[in-house]
Design an enzyme around this catalytic site. Structure first.
Site, mmCIF file in Angstrom:
data_model
loop_
_atom_site.group_PDB
_atom_site.id
_atom_site.type_symbol
_atom_site.label_atom_id
_atom_site.label_comp_id
_atom_site.label_asym_id
_atom_site.label_seq_id
_atom_site.Cartn_x
_atom_site.Cartn_y
_atom_site.Cartn_z
ATOM 1 N N SER A 13 12.840 30.761 -26.923
ATOM 2 C CA SER A 13 12.518 32.320 -26.518
ATOM 3 C C SER A 13 11.039 32.603 -26.862
ATOM 4 O O SER A 13 10.836 33.786 -26.328
ATOM 5 C CB SER A 13 13.387 33.276 -27.492
ATOM 6 O OG SER A 13 13.129 33.081 -28.906
ATOM 7 N N MET A 16 5.619 29.616 -25.574
ATOM 8 C CA MET A 16 5.726 27.944 -24.860
ATOM 9 C C MET A 16 7.088 27.793 -24.389
ATOM 10 O O MET A 16 7.194 27.150 -23.349
ATOM 11 C CB MET A 16 5.298 27.373 -26.194
ATOM 12 C CG MET A 16 3.715 27.081 -26.321
ATOM 13 S SD MET A 16 2.972 26.510 -24.749
ATOM 14 C CE MET A 16 3.574 25.133 -24.382
ATOM 15 N N THR A 94 4.435 22.005 -32.485
ATOM 16 C CA THR A 94 4.073 23.148 -33.420
ATOM 17 C C THR A 94 3.159 22.721 -34.476
ATOM 18 O O THR A 94 2.902 21.814 -34.937
ATOM 19 C CB THR A 94 5.421 23.016 -34.254
ATOM 20 O OG1 THR A 94 6.695 23.305 -33.241
ATOM 21 C CG2 THR A 94 5.567 24.252 -35.284
ATOM 22 N N THR A 95 2.297 23.967 -34.439
ATOM 23 C CA THR A 95 1.039 23.808 -35.535
ATOM 24 C C THR A 95 1.207 24.424 -36.806
ATOM 25 O O THR A 95 2.420 25.244 -37.010
ATOM 26 C CB THR A 95 -0.097 24.313 -34.756
ATOM 27 O OG1 THR A 95 0.089 25.659 -34.514
ATOM 28 C CG2 THR A 95 -0.569 23.467 -33.528
ATOM 29 N N ALA A 117 1.322 16.539 -31.200
ATOM 30 C CA ALA A 117 0.108 16.827 -30.773
ATOM 31 C C ALA A 117 -0.262 18.168 -31.171
ATOM 32 O O ALA A 117 0.529 19.106 -30.923
ATOM 33 C CB ALA A 117 -0.279 16.433 -29.109
ATOM 34 N N SER A 118 -1.604 18.589 -31.304
ATOM 35 C CA SER A 118 -1.769 19.904 -31.630
ATOM 36 C C SER A 118 -2.225 20.542 -30.399
ATOM 37 O O SER A 118 -2.518 21.915 -30.171
ATOM 38 C CB SER A 118 -3.067 20.090 -32.604
ATOM 39 O OG SER A 118 -3.978 19.322 -32.126
ATOM 40 N N HIS A 149 -8.116 32.708 -30.264
ATOM 41 C CA HIS A 149 -6.719 32.778 -29.927
ATOM 42 C C HIS A 149 -6.296 34.382 -29.963
ATOM 43 O O HIS A 149 -6.786 35.121 -30.415
ATOM 44 C CB HIS A 149 -5.667 32.022 -30.894
ATOM 45 C CG HIS A 149 -5.933 30.468 -30.416
ATOM 46 N ND1 HIS A 149 -6.683 29.689 -30.931
ATOM 47 C CD2 HIS A 149 -5.051 29.709 -29.551
ATOM 48 C CE1 HIS A 149 -6.550 28.403 -30.620
ATOM 49 N NE2 HIS A 149 -5.720 28.385 -29.609
ATOM 50 N N LYS A 153 -1.352 34.777 -32.959
ATOM 51 C CA LYS A 153 -1.151 33.223 -33.479
ATOM 52 C C LYS A 153 -1.206 33.336 -35.054
ATOM 53 O O LYS A 153 -1.910 33.926 -35.570
ATOM 54 C CB LYS A 153 -2.434 32.412 -32.972
ATOM 55 C CG LYS A 153 -2.436 30.999 -33.465
ATOM 56 C CD LYS A 153 -3.175 30.081 -32.855
ATOM 57 C CE LYS A 153 -3.274 28.905 -33.132
ATOM 58 N NZ LYS A 153 -2.106 28.204 -33.234
HETATM 59 P P1 NAD Z 1 6.290 32.136 -30.536
HETATM 60 O O1 NAD Z 1 6.360 32.799 -31.654
HETATM 61 O O2 NAD Z 1 5.878 32.916 -28.871
HETATM 62 O O3 NAD Z 1 7.594 31.330 -30.227
HETATM 63 C C1 NAD Z 1 8.244 30.765 -31.416
HETATM 64 C C2 NAD Z 1 9.652 30.339 -31.055
HETATM 65 O O4 NAD Z 1 10.245 29.555 -32.162
HETATM 66 C C3 NAD Z 1 10.502 31.349 -30.762
HETATM 67 O O5 NAD Z 1 11.401 30.827 -29.564
HETATM 68 C C4 NAD Z 1 11.416 31.545 -32.193
HETATM 69 O O6 NAD Z 1 12.682 32.086 -31.821
HETATM 70 C C5 NAD Z 1 11.550 30.075 -32.449
HETATM 71 N N1 NAD Z 1 11.742 29.638 -33.969
HETATM 72 C C6 NAD Z 1 11.398 30.357 -34.709
HETATM 73 N N2 NAD Z 1 11.907 30.046 -35.865
HETATM 74 C C7 NAD Z 1 12.680 28.963 -35.821
HETATM 75 C C8 NAD Z 1 13.385 28.070 -36.573
HETATM 76 N N3 NAD Z 1 13.527 28.200 -37.802
HETATM 77 N N4 NAD Z 1 13.983 27.039 -35.509
HETATM 78 C C9 NAD Z 1 13.934 27.008 -34.413
HETATM 79 N N5 NAD Z 1 13.162 28.004 -33.641
HETATM 80 C C10 NAD Z 1 12.527 28.707 -34.399
HETATM 81 O O7 NAD Z 1 5.112 30.777 -30.393
HETATM 82 P P2 NAD Z 1 4.513 30.045 -29.407
HETATM 83 O O8 NAD Z 1 3.157 30.917 -28.906
HETATM 84 O O9 NAD Z 1 5.355 29.624 -28.261
HETATM 85 O O10 NAD Z 1 3.988 29.036 -30.185
HETATM 86 C C11 NAD Z 1 4.820 28.037 -30.759
HETATM 87 C C12 NAD Z 1 4.174 26.993 -31.420
HETATM 88 O O11 NAD Z 1 3.637 26.047 -30.825
HETATM 89 C C13 NAD Z 1 2.892 27.468 -32.449
HETATM 90 O O12 NAD Z 1 2.999 26.741 -33.696
HETATM 91 C C14 NAD Z 1 1.616 27.346 -31.699
HETATM 92 O O13 NAD Z 1 0.777 27.239 -32.511
HETATM 93 C C15 NAD Z 1 2.317 25.978 -30.906
HETATM 94 N N6 NAD Z 1 1.455 25.773 -29.631
HETATM 95 C C16 NAD Z 1 1.061 24.543 -29.523
HETATM 96 C C17 NAD Z 1 0.407 24.022 -28.387
HETATM 97 C C18 NAD Z 1 0.030 22.651 -28.162
HETATM 98 O O14 NAD Z 1 -0.445 22.088 -27.171
HETATM 99 N N7 NAD Z 1 0.316 21.859 -29.142
HETATM 100 C C19 NAD Z 1 0.020 25.010 -27.346
HETATM 101 C C20 NAD Z 1 0.530 26.547 -27.744
HETATM 102 C C21 NAD Z 1 1.172 26.560 -28.683
#
Ligand code: NAD
Length: 241
Positions: A13, A16, A94-95, A117-118, A149, A153
């Site tokens: 949800s 990403m 996940t970061t 990967a970050s 960002h 974030k």
């Molecule tokens: P977001 O807050 O929009 O979404 C987080 C999602 O995780 C939601 O669907 C939420 O319901 C779910 N979630 C929360 N707790 C959970 C749990 N205990 N178990 C399962 N699901 C759970 O965040 P986002 O912007 O989509 O970013 C998600 C992560 O990805 C962050 O850590 C962000 O830094 C990272 N990210 C990494 C990259 C990359 O290229 N590596 C790029 C963008 C974002």
């Protein structure tokens, strides 16, 4: 015709997760999303034919080939356990992971193919190479990494800034970090190398998070079927370790 890869999207949800679901739906010949997992109980059980599950229901998801995870650090450990139990590959972006969570990832890579990967953009993988080369060629120069960002974030410095810093350090630099949180910035990373009377600025600007989602799906298809181990974006793209 190849059968589509059965994918579990973890964090479905989120910003990403939504990009991953949209891109996967655009290429049904390549991807079949068999489960979408969210932190809290989903408001709808099936969306566009994709079954949704709460994180607490993870044990009940159907069979999958690879999990793609963009969630929060606390969600990673249960997903790791599931992937190991099901012998499925894991791609995680996940970061903000704690050292113990990174160690759990490394331990799981003994039994499944795993890539964390970050940053999943090809441009950042190239930037990472350039930073290491520049730092090595410029001993004694100051190295500062400035990342910007969106205001939602949670972690700072960003995982990407830390990865770039590790590469700079491998090249002999001692990086410092600064973080900006403003508006809806998808992600910007500036690596500045400053000497006496001159400086170099290497910048990557992401304007659309589809680059990360596309890179993660590509990584998933390359990872599937490989032996257990810890893989990297640089390794998959350029053949390094
Ligand atoms: P977001 O807050 O929009 O979404 C987080 C999602 O995780 C939601 O669907 C939420 O319901 C779910 N979630 C929360 N707790 C959970 C749990 N205990 N178990 C399962 N699901 C759970 O965040 P986002 O912007 O989509 O970013 C998600 C992560 O990805 C962050 O850590 C962000 O830094 C990272 N990210 C990494 C990259 C990359 O290229 N590596 C790029 C963008 C974002």
């Amino acid at each position: 015709m190849n059968t589509p890869l059965r994918v579990l999207i973890h964090g479905a949800s989120g910003r990403m997760g939504q990009a991953l679901l949209r891109l996967a739906a655009d290429a049904p010949q390549s991807w079949q999303v068999v489960a979408a997992v969210t932190g809290r109980a989903p408001t709808q059980r099936v969306v566009d034919g994709v079954p949704f599950f709460a994180a607490a229901e993870l044990g009940g998801v159907p069979a999958f080939d690879v999990a793609v995870d963009f969630s929060l650090p606390e969600g990673v450990e249960p997903l790791l356990q599931l992937c190991v139990a099901r012998r499925a590959a894991l791609v995680s972006g996940t970061t903000g992971l704690a050292p113990a969570q990174r160690e759990s990832l490394e331990a799981a890579a003994a039994s499944i193919p795993l890539l964390w990967a970050s940053n999943f953009s090809v441009g950042v993988a190239v930037l990472d190479e350039l930073v290491e080369r520049a730092a090595r060629a410029l001993p004694g120069w100051d190295c500062d990494i400035v990342e910007s960002h969106h205001v939602h974030k949670k972690d700072a410095p960003s995982g990407t800034a830390l990865t770039l810093g590790e590469s700079a350090a491998r090249g002999g630099a001692t990086p410092r970090y600064a973080s900006l949180r403003a508006g809806d910035i998808v992600g910007e990373h500036l690596v500045q190398l400053a000497g006496q009377g001159e400086r170099i600025e290497l910048v990557h600007r992401a304007s659309n998070r589809d680059i990360f989602a596309r890179g993660a799906l590509q990584a998933a298809s390359r990872l599937h079927g490989r032996p257990a181990g810890l893989y990297s974006m640089r390794g998959l793209l350029f053949g390094d370790s």
